[in-house]
Design an enzyme around this catalytic site. Structure first.
Site, mmCIF file in Angstrom:
data_model
loop_
_atom_site.group_PDB
_atom_site.id
_atom_site.type_symbol
_atom_site.label_atom_id
_atom_site.label_comp_id
_atom_site.label_asym_id
_atom_site.label_seq_id
_atom_site.Cartn_x
_atom_site.Cartn_y
_atom_site.Cartn_z
ATOM 1 N N HIS A 68 1.975 4.611 -2.860
ATOM 2 C CA HIS A 68 2.118 6.044 -2.586
ATOM 3 C C HIS A 68 3.540 6.506 -2.926
ATOM 4 O O HIS A 68 3.740 7.541 -3.568
ATOM 5 C CB HIS A 68 1.855 6.333 -1.114
ATOM 6 C CG HIS A 68 0.429 6.145 -0.686
ATOM 7 N ND1 HIS A 68 -0.634 6.616 -1.418
ATOM 8 C CD2 HIS A 68 -0.100 5.555 0.425
ATOM 9 C CE1 HIS A 68 -1.769 6.326 -0.787
ATOM 10 N NE2 HIS A 68 -1.463 5.665 0.321
ATOM 11 N N HIS B 225 0.840 -1.206 0.000
ATOM 12 C CA HIS B 225 0.000 0.000 0.000
ATOM 13 C C HIS B 225 0.877 1.258 0.000
ATOM 14 O O HIS B 225 0.694 2.153 -0.832
ATOM 15 C CB HIS B 225 -0.911 -0.010 1.232
ATOM 16 C CG HIS B 225 -1.832 1.165 1.303
ATOM 17 N ND1 HIS B 225 -3.109 1.147 0.798
ATOM 18 C CD2 HIS B 225 -1.651 2.415 1.815
ATOM 19 C CE1 HIS B 225 -3.677 2.324 0.988
ATOM 20 N NE2 HIS B 225 -2.807 3.097 1.613
ATOM 21 N N GLU B 226 1.821 1.296 0.924
ATOM 22 C CA GLU B 226 2.688 2.478 1.007
ATOM 23 C C GLU B 226 3.639 2.565 -0.181
ATOM 24 O O GLU B 226 4.020 3.656 -0.589
ATOM 25 C CB GLU B 226 3.471 2.448 2.321
ATOM 26 C CG GLU B 226 2.612 2.413 3.584
ATOM 27 C CD GLU B 226 1.571 3.519 3.641
ATOM 28 O OE1 GLU B 226 1.779 4.577 3.011
ATOM 29 O OE2 GLU B 226 0.533 3.320 4.297
#
Length: 419
Positions: free
Chosen positions: A22, A18-19
């Site tokens: 980003h 997920h990170e």
């Protein structure tokens, strides 16, 4: 210990990807990423690589990518500050010391009069001989304050200086990578274990089972059960499970010939106390090539996404029930149960959790990725951003409410599983 390791791997993988979404799209947009964190709260490990600090934090309730220009990130040198500057050969400041003594003969000390560390990149102040001098600052200059080093962020490297599209993509990429992770896991499962065939074709009849006793054979195709048409494996399983201990009439096709067999499903009690029927056959599996695996991965991702959206709608809109929510403790216990059934079941569980994480983060709620995307949408429609302070206040309130909900859900899970 096995459960702890399984939980760390599953949770860590979900948060990491997920990170990572980003992080990658922030870097592609030219945004300075200050920290890549797994977990929240106190730091237990940190490593500086390039311009980013990579950390592991104590609380397993998420993670974050901290980008320059977000929240309280602005570095300002107020008039009257005494700073020490390390200059390169071109007399450009590469390191700026604040609030500390520097034992270095090459340091130029200034009493700051004015400065611009975002756009013009310069510091103007009085030297020790009371001369007013102006020093250019490197785009990669480091601020050292109380022993902590921070890279300055020129305006063009800050999050809020980027276009709406670039900012939205940097935020949307987190949930997107959760869907991609699930897709990849389903592909791997297909290649490792094969793809279940949806047709009601019998395979792997268990010795001594009701199916074998009744004469069911590999390759038989179930057409009807008690007069009900059977068109898929799920149809077959559903009817059998709903009739434990009851004689069922199976109409089958064996090599083009119709046959009828009577089979009585054996009662079996599940972990949640329900009694279901079993006849002792397994879903047929076919070996998958890479193309089959990709198609399977896409279908599974779409099907589970649809299922989770439906469950969320029922939970939030139709009948809100906090008992249906689970926090880290609930996920830990579920992971403990799944891990007992082997690595493939754990992989499938990780894929479903990854989809769930992606969907939850896309909800248009303050502090979540979906909430931030909502503000970007409003900005695109208005042609100008929402007031930063008002948006920040909304997200702050959202974070507080989410933390309260997390505490309530976690306490509920603790009472359920440990008391």
């Amino acid at each position: 210990m096995q459960t702890v390791i399984a939980f760390i791997i599953v949770f860590g993988s979900l948060v990491f990807f997920h990170e990572l979404g980003h992080f990658i799209f922030a870097k592609r947009a030219g945004i300075l990423v200050r920290e890549f964190a797994i977990g929240m709260g106190p730091k237990i490990f940190g490593m500086m690589k390039g311009e980013t600090m990579y950390t592991i934090r104590l609380l397993p309730i998420g993670g974050y990518v901290r980008m320059a220009g977000e929240d309280v990130d602005k570095i300002e040198l107020q008039p009257g500050y005494r700073v020490g500057l390390i200059l390169n050969r071109d007399n450009v400041a590469e390191k700026i010391y604040l609030n500390q003594k520097v034992q270095n003969p090459n340091v130029l000390f200034l009493e700051v009069e004015r400065s611009d560390l975002e756009d013009g990149l310069w510091i103007e102040g009085y030297d020790e001989e009371d001369n007013l001098v102006r020093i250019d600052v490197s785009r990669e200059a480091i601020i050292v304050e109380n022993g902590t080093e921070t890279i300055i962020a020129p305006l063009d490297r800050q999050f809020n200086s980027k276009t709406v599209g670039q900012r939205a993509m940097a935020i949307f990429a987190g949930p997107l990578f959760n869907f991609i992770l699930a897709f990849v896991i389903f592909i791997a499962l297909a290649l490792l274990t094969g793809i279940p065939i949806s047709d009601p074709v019998i395979k792997n009849v268990v010795d001594g089972s009701p199916a074998e006793v009744a004469g069911l054979q590999d390759g038989d195709v179930v057409k009807e059960i008690n007069g009900k048409s059977v068109s898929s494996w799920d149809d077959l399983v559903g009817i059998v499970q709903q009739n434990p201990g009851k004689a069922l009439s199976f109409e089958i096709d064996r090599d083009g010939q119709a046959k009828e067999l009577n089979i009585t499903p054996k009662p079996f009690e599940t972990e949640d106390g329900q009694t279901i029927g079993q006849i002792g056959v397994y879903s047929p599996i076919k070996d998958a090539n890479i193309l089959d695996a990709i198609v399977f991965g896409a279908k599974q991702t779409v099907e589970f996404s649809t299922l989770i959206f439906t469950l969320l709608y029922d939970l939030i809109v139709v009948n809100f029930d906090i008992d249906a929510l689970s926090g880290p403790v609930g996920i830990y216990k579920a992971t403990e149960e799944v891990a007992q059934y082997g690595i493939y079941n754990l992989m499938n569980w990780a894929a479903v959790l990854s989809i769930n994480l992606g969907i939850m983060n896309l909800l248009p709620l303050p502090a979540l990725d979906g909430g931030r995307l909502l503000f970007f949408g409003i900005e695109a429609l208005r042609g100008k951003p929402v007031d930063r302070q008002k948006e920040g206040l909304v997200h702050f309130v959202g974070i507080v409410l989410l933390m309260i909900l997390m505490v309530i859900v976690t306490w509920k899970d603790i009472k359920l599983f440990f008391f």
